[in-house]
Design an enzyme around this catalytic site. Structure first.
Site, PDB file in Angstrom:
ATOM      1  N   HIS A 235       0.831  -1.206   0.000  1.00 41.41           N
ATOM      2  CA  HIS A 235       0.000   0.000   0.000  1.00 41.41           C
ATOM      3  C   HIS A 235       0.867   1.259   0.000  1.00 41.41           C
ATOM      4  O   HIS A 235       0.644   2.189   0.765  1.00 41.41           O
ATOM      5  CB  HIS A 235      -0.978  -0.005   1.185  1.00 41.41           C
ATOM      6  N   ASP A 252      -1.222   0.906  -9.247  1.00 41.89           N
ATOM      7  CA  ASP A 252      -2.522   0.350  -8.851  1.00 41.89           C
ATOM      8  C   ASP A 252      -3.444   1.544  -8.699  1.00 41.89           C
ATOM      9  O   ASP A 252      -3.363   2.287  -7.716  1.00 41.89           O
ATOM     10  CB  ASP A 252      -2.375  -0.425  -7.532  1.00 41.89           C
ATOM     11  N   HIS A 342      -1.100 -11.642  -0.069  1.00 39.19           N
ATOM     12  CA  HIS A 342      -2.471 -11.108  -0.069  1.00 39.19           C
ATOM     13  C   HIS A 342      -3.398 -12.030  -0.852  1.00 39.19           C
ATOM     14  O   HIS A 342      -2.958 -12.996  -1.447  1.00 39.19           O
ATOM     15  CB  HIS A 342      -2.492  -9.679  -0.634  1.00 39.19           C
ATOM     16  N   TYR A 383       6.341 -10.195  -4.645  1.00 40.50           N
ATOM     17  CA  TYR A 383       7.063  -9.036  -4.091  1.00 40.50           C
ATOM     18  C   TYR A 383       8.330  -9.545  -3.425  1.00 40.50           C
ATOM     19  O   TYR A 383       8.256 -10.242  -2.408  1.00 40.50           O
ATOM     20  CB  TYR A 383       6.172  -8.294  -3.088  1.00 40.50           C
ATOM     21  N   GLU A 403      -3.600  -6.682 -12.210  1.00 32.61           N
ATOM     22  CA  GLU A 403      -4.964  -6.731 -11.676  1.00 32.61           C
ATOM     23  C   GLU A 403      -5.995  -6.287 -12.708  1.00 32.61           C
ATOM     24  O   GLU A 403      -5.870  -5.226 -13.313  1.00 32.61           O
ATOM     25  CB  GLU A 403      -5.056  -5.814 -10.438  1.00 32.61           C
TER      26      GLU A 403
HETATM   27  N1  GLY Z   1      -6.270  -1.145  -4.824  1.00 32.89           N
HETATM   28  C1  GLY Z   1      -6.682  -1.918  -3.745  1.00 32.89           C
HETATM   29  C2  GLY Z   1      -6.684  -3.345  -4.067  1.00 32.89           C
HETATM   30  O1  GLY Z   1      -6.167  -3.735  -5.089  1.00 32.89           O
HETATM   31  O2  GLY Z   1      -7.252  -4.131  -3.387  1.00 32.89           O
HETATM   32 MN    MN Z   2      -5.815  -2.561  -6.812  1.00 37.17          MN
HETATM   33 MN    MN Z   3      -7.883  -4.865  -5.786  1.00 29.44          MN
END
Ligand code: GLY
Ligand code: MN
Ligand code: MN
Length: 436
Positions: A235, A252, A342, A383, A403
C-alpha cells in the site's frame, strides 16, 4: 421507486422498519473537510448525494414507505457550503414519499418505530444516531411498554444489503464497465508518458487528470504509484520518488464513476524495456493471473480460486529459485507468504473492497460459489524485498502485481478492464512507439 429500494422493501418484510443513515462530512483539519463521500449502502438505496440525511423505510406504511430526512434549504448555508436539495428536492428528484428536515428526526422517532416488530439498523457506525436510538428504546422500556409498541428485534441490514450489492444489475454493470474503461485508458496514458527521470507524482497526476477529464468523480482509492523497490510495499501511497532507468513501475489505480469503482494494476518498465530477470518474474505472475481469470466463473468457489493462485505462484517461485521444496509442503508451511501475502481478489462495486459475504456457512472460509452478476478483481503478485538475502540477487527489489476486474456471467466471464494490455511484448511495443 428505485429498483434497489423496492427489492429491499420486499426483503425486510411488512413488520419491519429500516433506518439507513447517510455519511457525514469528515474534518480534515481545523475547519476544512475531506472531499465528501456518500455511504455506499445509503447511496445504493436512495441515490441521494448529500451528507447528514437519514432514510426511513417502512414497508407497511402505504402512504409513505420511504421517508427522507435531509438538510433543509438555507440560503446563507448554501452560499457558504453549496446547494441543497431540501425536502422538495428529496421528493421531486429522489422519489421520497415524504421528506422532513433532519432536525425533526429525533422527535419523529417514536412515531416512526411504533408498531414495528423489527428494526433494521447498523450500530457502531454513526455514534450520535446510535445514542438517539438507544435512548428511545431504553425510554420505552422505562415506561414498561405501556404507551407504545417499539421494535423488539434489531437486525443488522449488512447481510441483506451485502447480498443485494454483490449481484450487479445490468445497469450497474454498465457503470462498472465505464469505470473500467476510464481507468484502463489512464493506465495506457501512463505507459505512453513514462520516462526515466519523471517522478511518481507526475504519473499520479496524469492518471487522476484523466479520471476527472473523463467524468469520473476521482480515484476510487489512494493511487499506488511505486517505482523500483517501492513496488514491494503493498500500500505504497507516498508517490513522490524519481523513476529510475532500469526499474519497474507498479501502478494500482482505479476511478469512481457514478459511485462505482474500478481497480487496475499494471507493472511495466520505466524505460519501456523489461530486463531479463524482470521479464521472468513478470511472466510468472501474468500466467497465474490469466489462469485465475479463467477460474473466476460459475462452478468454482472463491476458495478454489485463492488456492489455485497459491499453488501456481508457489510453483512459479520454485521455478524462479525463490523457494525450494515440495509445492505441497511449501503451501502447508505457508512459505509462499514470504513473496505472495495477499488474496487473489475481492468483490468490487460501490466500494473497492465491496460488500457481500465470502462464505456461505460458518467456518467454511471463502467457500462461496461464483454466480453471474458478481464482479471480482483478479490480482496475483510477487514481491521480493530488496534486502532478501535468500532470493537470487537479480530478483531483489522486484514487485509485480497485475490486476483486472472481472464480471461473472452465465457463460464464463467478461474482463471489464481489458482495454489496457498486460502482455509484456505489447507493453514494450506501446512504450517504444511513444518514445519516437
Ligand atoms: N487497490 C486496492 C486493491 O487492489 O485491493
Ligand atoms: Mn488494486
Ligand atoms: Mn484490488
Amino acid at each position: 421507486m428505485r429498483k434497489q429500494l423496492k427489492d429491499f422493501i420486499e426483503q425486510i418484510g411488512k413488520d419491519a422498519v429500516a433506518i439507513i443513515p447517510a455519511a457525514h462530512e469528515q474534518t480534515r483539519s481545523y475547519d476544512t473537510e475531506f472531499k465528501f463521500h456518500q455511504d455506499p449502502d445509503f447511496y445504493y438505496l436512495t441515490g441521494f448525494p448529500e451528507p447528514d440525511a437519514i432514510a426511513v423505510i417502512n414497508p407497511s406504511n402505504k402512504k409513505h414507505p420511504f421517508t427522507l430526512f435531509v438538510r433543509p434549504r438555507d440560503p446563507l448555508m448554501e452560499t457558504w457550503y453549496g446547494r441543497r436539495e431540501g425536502t422538495e428536492g428529496a421528493k421531486k428528484n429522489y422519489g421520497a414519499d415524504k421528506a422532513l428536515p433532519i432536525e425533526k428526526f429525533e422527535s419523529e422517532l417514536p412515531k416512526l418505530l411504533n408498531g414495528a416488530e423489527k428494526l433494521y439498523y447498523r450500530f457502531g457506525v454513526d455514534t450520535k444516531l446510535d445514542q438517539m436510538i438507544l435512548q428511545y428504546l431504553s425510554g420505552q422500556r422505562f415506561r414498561r411498554l405501556k404507551t407504545a409498541y417499539p421494535p423488539h428485534t434489531i437486525v443488522d441490514p449488512t447481510i441483506i444489503l451485502g447480498e443485494m450489492r454483490l449481484h450487479k444489475t445490468p445497469e450497474e454493470v454498465e457503470l462498472m464497465q465505464k469505470a473500467g474503461d476510464i481507468a484502463a485508458e489512464a493506465h495506457v496514458l501512463a505507459m505512453q508518458a513514462c520516462k526515466p527521470g519523471m517522478n511518481e507524482s507526475q504519473i499520479e497526476a496524469l492518471i487522476e487528470h484523466h479520471f476527472r477529464m473523463s467524468g469520473a468523480s476521482g480515484a476510487a482509492y489512494n493511487s499506488i504509484i511505486g517505482g523500483g523497490d517501492n513496488a514491494t510495499i503493498l500500500h505504497y501511497v507516498e508517490n513522490n520518488a524519481p523513476l529510475k532507468d532500469g526499474d519497474l513501475l507498479l501502478i494500482d489505480a482505479g476511478c469512481e464513476y457514478k459511485g462505482y469503482a474500478s481497480d487496475i494494476t499494471r507493472t511495466f518498465p520505466v524505460n519501456g524495456r523489461f530486463t531479463k530477470p524482470q521479464r521472468e518474474v513478470y511472466d510468472v505472475v501474468l500466467e497465474v493471473q490469466i489462469e485465475c481469470i479463467e477460474a473466476t466463473k460459475k462452478g468454482n468457489t472463491v476458495k478454489q480460486r485463492q488456492d489455485l493462485s497459491i499453488e501456481l505462484l508457489t510453483e512459479g517461485m520454485k521455478k524462479l529459485g525463490l523457494l525450494k521444496g515440495k509445492t505441497k509442503d511449501l503451501i502447508k508451511k505457508k512459505e509462499f507468504m514470504k513473496y505472495y501475502m495477499h488474496g487473489v481478489g475481492h468483490y468490487l462495486g460501490l466500494d473497492v473492497h465491496d460488500a457481500g459475504r465470502y462464505f456461505t456457512e460458518q467456518q467454511a472460509k471463502n467457500s462461496r460459489p461464483f454466480a453471474p452478476g458478481m464482479v471480482l478483481t483478479v490480482e496475483p503478485g510477487l514481491y521480493i524485498p530488496p534486502d532478501d538475502k535468500s532470493a537470487p540477487s537479480k530478483y531483489r527489489g522486484i514487485g509485480i502485481r497485475i490486476e483486472d476486474d472481472v464480471l461473472v456471467t452465465e457463460e464464463g466471464n467478461v474482463n471489464l478492464t481489458s482495454k489496457v494490455t498486460k502482455d509484456a511484448d505489447e507493453i514494450e511495443e506501446l512504450m517504444m512507439k511513444s518514445l519516437n
